[in-house]
Design an enzyme around this catalytic site. Structure first.
Site, mmCIF file in Angstrom:
data_model
loop_
_atom_site.group_PDB
_atom_site.id
_atom_site.type_symbol
_atom_site.label_atom_id
_atom_site.label_comp_id
_atom_site.label_asym_id
_atom_site.label_seq_id
_atom_site.Cartn_x
_atom_site.Cartn_y
_atom_site.Cartn_z
ATOM 1 C CG ASP A 143 -10.218 -0.372 4.362
ATOM 2 O OD1 ASP A 143 -9.974 -0.626 3.172
ATOM 3 O OD2 ASP A 143 -9.586 -0.871 5.319
ATOM 4 C CE LYS A 175 -3.921 -2.340 2.052
ATOM 5 N NZ LYS A 175 -4.652 -2.786 3.231
ATOM 6 C CD GLN A 201 -3.671 -4.445 6.360
ATOM 7 O OE1 GLN A 201 -3.519 -3.485 5.620
ATOM 8 N NE2 GLN A 201 -4.311 -5.519 5.990
#
Ligand code: NAP
Length: 292
Positions: free
Chosen positions: A122, A55, A99
């Site tokens: 997200d 990422k 995460q």
């Protein structure tokens, strides 16, 4: 019937990243705005470390601002939430991603709730899930967003198609179904309690499998000509004692029946980070009042 087209998610994602990089360059030149993504990793889960590194690298390659916060596994929930709060109010950061999984002593729900919906790249907050379900502009979860791009590229108009989504997680199945509904598909959500799953799947023009069960969807479950999107990532043993990645779909047999199918790896997987970058650019524009 001829063999299915193999949907090349890797190539699609590479093109999408180029488009994003061009948009980032324009935002810098015209508005002095550099979209920024902050990724937070708690602990040392090896798979998470790989995802977080990718990422960060891809964010930088797109010309964006990237920061990665690596915290020890014993970080308290209060410390993590305090960092999220700081990032929520940092003007250089437009996307905040923690995460998952986080260590057991930290509540995933509490972490999601702490993220500003405007920076929730997200798409996991209740606010964004509600906005999506209500037909309002939202930040939508990256993997389902990537699946929609592949489907639109393959089929063009989705209106009126029968879609079956197998799986109902908040991360994948539910937002996938909402996105298909928003595109005027007739949507069925199947799950572990669904009766006669093969018959349900056989009704679909579009099958999205997001289960986590290796090669579960067989050729005789699939209507001839259907488009099959395989989200599953499963590791199975090979004859030589090593392992290989397979999806939730029995690829070799289903490709004889479907009109198009995503492979695993190289299908849906590469789309996720590309869509994360796209969401970060979108968030940066909305936070700065720049039109889409
Ligand atoms: P999850 O939270 O474990 O959800 C799995 C879903 O599958 C649940 O809704 C479950 O039903 C359903 N299910 C389980 N067994 C079933 C069966 N025998 N028949 C029908 N439905 C069944 O998983 P997830 O996070 O949604 O992820 C699904 C898969 O996609 C995993 O392999 C994951 O690794 C992969 N994934 C890939 C990406 C990517 O490519 N970047 C991103 C996200 C996920 P119940 O709700 O009834 O238990």
């Amino acid at each position: 019937m001829s063999e299915a087209a193999i949907i090349d998610g890797k190539a699609f994602a590479a093109r999408l990243r180029q488009t994003i990089a061009a948009e980032v360059a324009a935002l810098k030149a015209e508005h002095g705005l550099t979209p920024g993504l902050a990724v937070v990793l708690v602990g040392e889960d090896p798979a998470s470390q790989v995802y977080v590194r990718s990422k960060g690298e891809q964010t930088l390659e797109a010309g964006m601002h990237s920061e990665t916060h690596r915290l020890p596994a014993e970080t308290s929930q209060a410390e993590l939430l305090a960092l999220v709060e700081r990032l929520n109010s940092d003007p250089a950061v437009h996307g905040v991603l923690v995460q998952f999984p986080v260590p057991d002593h930290i509540s995933q729900a509490a972490v999601v709730a702490a993220i500003s919906p405007d920076k929730d790249v997200d798409g996991l907050t209740v606010a964004n899930a509600g906005r999506l379900a209500s037909g309002l502009p939202a930040l939508t979860p990256c993997t389902p967003t990537g699946c929609m791009m592949l489907l639109r590229d393959q089929l063009g108009e989705l209106s009126g198609k029968r879609a079956v989504v197998i799986g109902r997680s908040n991360l994948m199945g539910k937002p996938m179904a909402q996105l298909l509904l928003a595109a005027d598909c007739t949507v069925t959500i199947a799950h572990s309690r669904t009766k006669d799953l093969p018959a349900v799947v056989r009704e679909a023009d579009i099958v999205v499998a997001a289960v986590g069960r290796a090669q579960m969807v067989k050729a005789d479950w699939v209507k001839p000509g259907a488009v099959v999107i395989d989200v599953g990532i499963n590791r199975i043993p090979k004859d030589d004692g090593k392992t290989r990645l397979v999806g939730d779909v029995a690829f070799d047999e289903v490709k004889e029946v479907a009109s198009a199918i995503t492979p695993v790896p190289g299908g849906v997987g590469p789309m996720t980070i590309a869509c994360l970058l796209a969401n970060t650019v979108l968030a940066a524009k909305r936070l700065n009042g720049i039109g889409e």
